[in-house]
Design an enzyme around this catalytic site. Structure first.
Site, PDB file in Angstrom:
ATOM      1  N   GLY A  96       5.338  -7.455   8.957  1.00 50.11           N
ATOM      2  CA  GLY A  96       4.695  -8.549   9.681  1.00 50.11           C
ATOM      3  C   GLY A  96       4.787  -8.342  11.179  1.00 50.11           C
ATOM      4  O   GLY A  96       5.567  -7.509  11.655  1.00 50.11           O
TER       5      GLY A  96
ATOM      6  N   CYS B 124       9.720  -2.710   6.419  1.00 46.83           N
ATOM      7  CA  CYS B 124       9.494  -2.984   7.841  1.00 46.83           C
ATOM      8  C   CYS B 124      10.113  -4.337   8.233  1.00 46.83           C
ATOM      9  O   CYS B 124      11.321  -4.443   8.338  1.00 46.83           O
ATOM     10  CB  CYS B 124       8.006  -2.912   8.159  1.00 46.83           C
ATOM     11  SG  CYS B 124       7.669  -2.721   9.932  1.00 46.83           S
ATOM     12  N   TYR B 125       9.312  -5.368   8.437  1.00 45.86           N
ATOM     13  CA  TYR B 125       9.870  -6.687   8.733  1.00 45.86           C
ATOM     14  C   TYR B 125      10.811  -7.122   7.614  1.00 45.86           C
ATOM     15  O   TYR B 125      11.813  -7.803   7.858  1.00 45.86           O
ATOM     16  CB  TYR B 125       8.743  -7.717   8.907  1.00 45.86           C
ATOM     17  CG  TYR B 125       9.207  -9.094   9.328  1.00 45.86           C
ATOM     18  CD1 TYR B 125       9.482  -9.379  10.663  1.00 45.86           C
ATOM     19  CD2 TYR B 125       9.372 -10.116   8.389  1.00 45.86           C
ATOM     20  CE1 TYR B 125       9.905 -10.653  11.051  1.00 45.86           C
ATOM     21  CE2 TYR B 125       9.795 -11.391   8.775  1.00 45.86           C
ATOM     22  CZ  TYR B 125      10.059 -11.647  10.107  1.00 45.86           C
ATOM     23  OH  TYR B 125      10.481 -12.900  10.492  1.00 45.86           O
TER      24      TYR B 125
ATOM     25  N   HIS C 202       6.672   2.673   6.084  1.00 41.83           N
ATOM     26  CA  HIS C 202       5.725   2.093   5.129  1.00 41.83           C
ATOM     27  C   HIS C 202       5.401   3.083   4.002  1.00 41.83           C
ATOM     28  O   HIS C 202       4.546   3.958   4.174  1.00 41.83           O
ATOM     29  CB  HIS C 202       4.434   1.679   5.842  1.00 41.83           C
ATOM     30  CG  HIS C 202       4.602   0.513   6.752  1.00 41.83           C
ATOM     31  ND1 HIS C 202       4.402  -0.786   6.340  1.00 41.83           N
ATOM     32  CD2 HIS C 202       4.980   0.443   8.055  1.00 41.83           C
ATOM     33  CE1 HIS C 202       4.633  -1.615   7.351  1.00 41.83           C
ATOM     34  NE2 HIS C 202       4.994  -0.895   8.396  1.00 41.83           N
TER      35      HIS C 202
ATOM     36  N   GLU D  81       3.750   2.452   1.424  1.00 40.71           N
ATOM     37  CA  GLU D  81       2.438   2.124   0.864  1.00 40.71           C
ATOM     38  C   GLU D  81       1.291   2.834   1.561  1.00 40.71           C
ATOM     39  O   GLU D  81       0.187   2.950   1.009  1.00 40.71           O
ATOM     40  CB  GLU D  81       2.205   0.608   0.926  1.00 40.71           C
ATOM     41  CG  GLU D  81       1.989   0.020   2.310  1.00 40.71           C
ATOM     42  CD  GLU D  81       3.270  -0.334   3.045  1.00 40.71           C
ATOM     43  OE1 GLU D  81       3.207  -1.132   3.992  1.00 40.71           O
ATOM     44  OE2 GLU D  81       4.342   0.194   2.689  1.00 40.71           O
TER      45      GLU D  81
ATOM     46  N   SER E  84     -26.122  -8.091  -1.425  1.00 44.30           N
ATOM     47  CA  SER E  84     -26.367  -7.404  -0.156  1.00 44.30           C
ATOM     48  C   SER E  84     -26.997  -6.035  -0.362  1.00 44.30           C
ATOM     49  O   SER E  84     -27.555  -5.459   0.573  1.00 44.30           O
ATOM     50  CB  SER E  84     -25.040  -7.225   0.595  1.00 44.30           C
ATOM     51  OG  SER E  84     -24.210  -6.301  -0.087  1.00 44.30           O
TER      52      SER E  84
ATOM     53  N   ASP F  53     -20.072  -3.710  -3.755  1.00 46.89           N
ATOM     54  CA  ASP F  53     -19.226  -4.829  -4.147  1.00 46.89           C
ATOM     55  C   ASP F  53     -20.017  -5.985  -4.756  1.00 46.89           C
ATOM     56  O   ASP F  53     -19.708  -6.453  -5.846  1.00 46.89           O
ATOM     57  CB  ASP F  53     -18.414  -5.317  -2.948  1.00 46.89           C
ATOM     58  CG  ASP F  53     -17.771  -4.166  -2.198  1.00 46.89           C
ATOM     59  OD1 ASP F  53     -17.260  -3.256  -2.868  1.00 46.89           O
ATOM     60  OD2 ASP F  53     -17.809  -4.168  -0.960  1.00 46.89           O
TER      61      ASP F  53
ATOM     62  N   LYS G 149     -11.812  -1.355  -2.620  1.00 47.36           N
ATOM     63  CA  LYS G 149     -13.076  -0.704  -2.949  1.00 47.36           C
ATOM     64  C   LYS G 149     -12.968   0.208  -4.162  1.00 47.36           C
ATOM     65  O   LYS G 149     -13.842   0.200  -5.033  1.00 47.36           O
ATOM     66  CB  LYS G 149     -13.569   0.088  -1.738  1.00 47.36           C
ATOM     67  CG  LYS G 149     -14.863   0.858  -1.949  1.00 47.36           C
ATOM     68  CD  LYS G 149     -16.068  -0.062  -2.003  1.00 47.36           C
ATOM     69  CE  LYS G 149     -16.386  -0.634  -0.655  1.00 47.36           C
ATOM     70  NZ  LYS G 149     -17.655  -1.391  -0.639  1.00 47.36           N
TER      71      LYS G 149
END
Length: 532
Positions: free
Chosen positions: A56, A87-88, A176, A178, A231, A235, A388
């Site tokens: 964060g 992290c945070y 991180h 991730e 669109s 997605d 995605k």
């Protein structure tokens, strides 16, 4: 079938929070994000088998900085539920246990080597014996170790990179895992989930499809109708196809041709909708309305909000037309909103009742932050917490043509955010022609599928050139291509020089009004993928 295991991610506002969820799902375990300060009762109600505290933008030593709910750590300890802080999350755990956190003398952003201490014999780092590259993104650091903690790794700069309380099943990382740039990130997360938490991998594409269909069936009543904002992108199209399989002819698709689309895209996508996907689609030609509404606007946020508002106006008109036909107003508006749209359009920090509430806003997306407050429909966003590649996997599983599923992402506001400065039809036509040459060349050279997203950008500058032995004072076009796993981080694509040369030559020769082409070599962060 509901997943038998759940990893609960406590969100404190990191732009990477959903990446954690995505990596956990990649490993076959269902993950869910809730606010970092959620009450103990809320956490218990989710019946988690493991907890992850995300990063964060706040500092734990500041008054009013976000904290865990009362009693959460005591409950985690009493239940023996494995906990990983990132992290945070590391700083918060360290602070709660008496450690001292302060602003770092040398902030660490980007790639940094991490060295694991083999003497600690950490279960989290099992099998990792050599230094590895990790992604750092922090301005604070632990300078005094918390009570009972053991340091298990440090960064190349000497900062604490990992600590743990193994007997309490609490582990924490300053980097991180991730982010794809962390070399051993998947190995570390896998070890936490399976080696430490002993979880079962039962979250697959068919599980996602089954859950979405069940959610739609429970949300949309037997007499409810749904208006779909198509669109032409992956997605919204996959969302429409999936929902169509649940509610049939109660789905009414509207494709708004804004005049902000790529070369001949309106005709191309209508052919796909009708001939290949069998979707019921109304085409609303609104180029003049959008260009008129955007006239004089140069600020990206203004553009996005203007487009979002006009979209809703048009859908209201189509809904009213359907009301006359059906005898009732469609209750829902279906959109293909993805998580990166949501996290970058994060709610204001004071709104902490949902995941993302602690995040800093990056930009509004026309289908999230760009929507006006007045909305005559309930939003239906089945992919709101998906990335995605998850949507692409769903699209493939339900029979969407592979050539379409693999298309590069295209922003909802279209070329309005790729045409910098004021929008005019002349500029859009130049941009369309340049972009078509670029994408056509990438396909011909076999590079298109190696790239996450590629685009041309119209720059609001003119430069002096020489064409046909004469002086020109024409526009410049930028080319961008990035590689990414999910759009949250991205690296610029090392485009071969001969390809850049071919594209530049063709654009300058074939597109009137352009005499200069440049290539963008910025990664995300610090840049975003789109320029606006």
């Amino acid at each position: 079938m509901n997943p038998s295991t759940t990893v609960l991610i406590l969100d404190f506002g990191s732009q990477y929070t959903q990446l954690i969820a995505r990596r956990v799902r990649d490993l076959g375990v269902f993950s869910k994000i809730i606010p970092g300060n959620a009450s103990l009762e809320r956490i218990k109600s989710e019946n988690p088998q493991a907890l992850i505290i995300g990063g964060g933008p706040n500092s734990v030593y500041e008054t009013g900085s976000p904290r865990l709910g009362t009693g959460v750590l005591d409950w985690q300890l009493s239940q023996g539920i494995p906990l990983l802080g990132i992290c945070y999350g590391l700083q918060l755990l360290g602070h709660e246990k008496g450690g001292r956190v302060k602003q770092a003398k040398a902030r660490e952003y980007g790639k940094m080597d991490v060295v694991v201490d083999p003497a600690c014999n950490s279960l989290l780092f099992k099998g990792i014996t050599k230094p590895f590259t990790a992604w750092m993104s922090h301005g604070d650091e632990i300078v005094e170790m918390p009570q009972g903690a053991v340091q298990t790794a440090q960064s190349h700069a000497g900062a604490i990179a990992a600590i743990e309380w193994a007997n309490e099943k609490r582990y924490a990382l300053q980097f991180h895992p991730e982010v794809t740039h962390t070399e051993k990130g998947s190995d570390i997360l896998s070890q936490f989930l399976f080696g430490i938490a002993g979880l079962k991998a039962d979250w697959k594409t068919d599980s996602m499809i089954e859950k979405i269909r069940a959610d739609i069936a429970s949300q949309v009543g037997p007499n409810d109708h749904v208006l779909c904002a198509l669109s032409g992108g992956v997605d919204s199209t996959v969302a429409a196809k999936l929902i169509h399989s649940v509610i049939g002819d109660r789905l009414h698709c509207v494709f708004v041709d804004t005049g902000l689309l790529r070369f001949e895209e309106g005709d191309r996508v209508m052919k796909l909708f009708r001939e290949e996907l069998g979707l019921p689609v109304i085409r609303a030609n609104a180029e003049e309305r959008f260009l008129s509404a955007l006239a004089g606007k140069t600020d990206p946020e203004q553009k996005r909000k203007t487009i979002g508002g006009l979209f809703i106006d048009i859908f209201e008109e189509e809904a009213n037309a359907l009301q006359s036909k059906l005898g009732r107003l469609p209750k829902f508006l279906l959109q293909g909103t993805l998580y990166p749209d949501v996290i970058e359009s994060a709610p204001a920090p004071q709104n902490k009742d949902q995941a993302g509430g602690f995040a800093h806003k990056i930009k509004s997306h026309h289908n999230v932050g760009g929507l006006p407050e007045r909305l005559p429909f309930s939003l239906l966003e089945p992919f709101r917490e998906l990335f995605k590649d998850e949507v692409r996997a769903i699209g493939t599983a339900i029979g969407t043509p592979a050539s379409f599923v693999k298309r590069h992402p295209f922003p909802g506001p279209g070329l309005a955010v790729r045409c910098l400065g004021e929008i005019t039809k002349e500029k859009l036509d130049i941009l369309r022609a340049a972009d078509e040459i670029y994408i056509e060349t990438l396909r011909a050279r076999g590079l298109y599928d190696q790239i996450w997203q590629a685009m041309a950008i119209f720059l609001p500058v003119r430069t002096i050139g020489v064409q046909g032995d004469g002086r020109t004072y024409d526009c410049a076009v930028a080319l961008r291509a990035v590689t990414s796993f999910d759009g949250m981080t991205a690296d610029w694509f090392p485009m071969p020089y001969d390809v850049l040369g071919e594209v530049s030559r063709r654009i300058c020769n074939e597109v009137r009004g352009v005499n200069r082409v440049v290539y963008d070599v910025s990664s995300k962060p610090p840049a975003t993928i789109e320029w606006e």
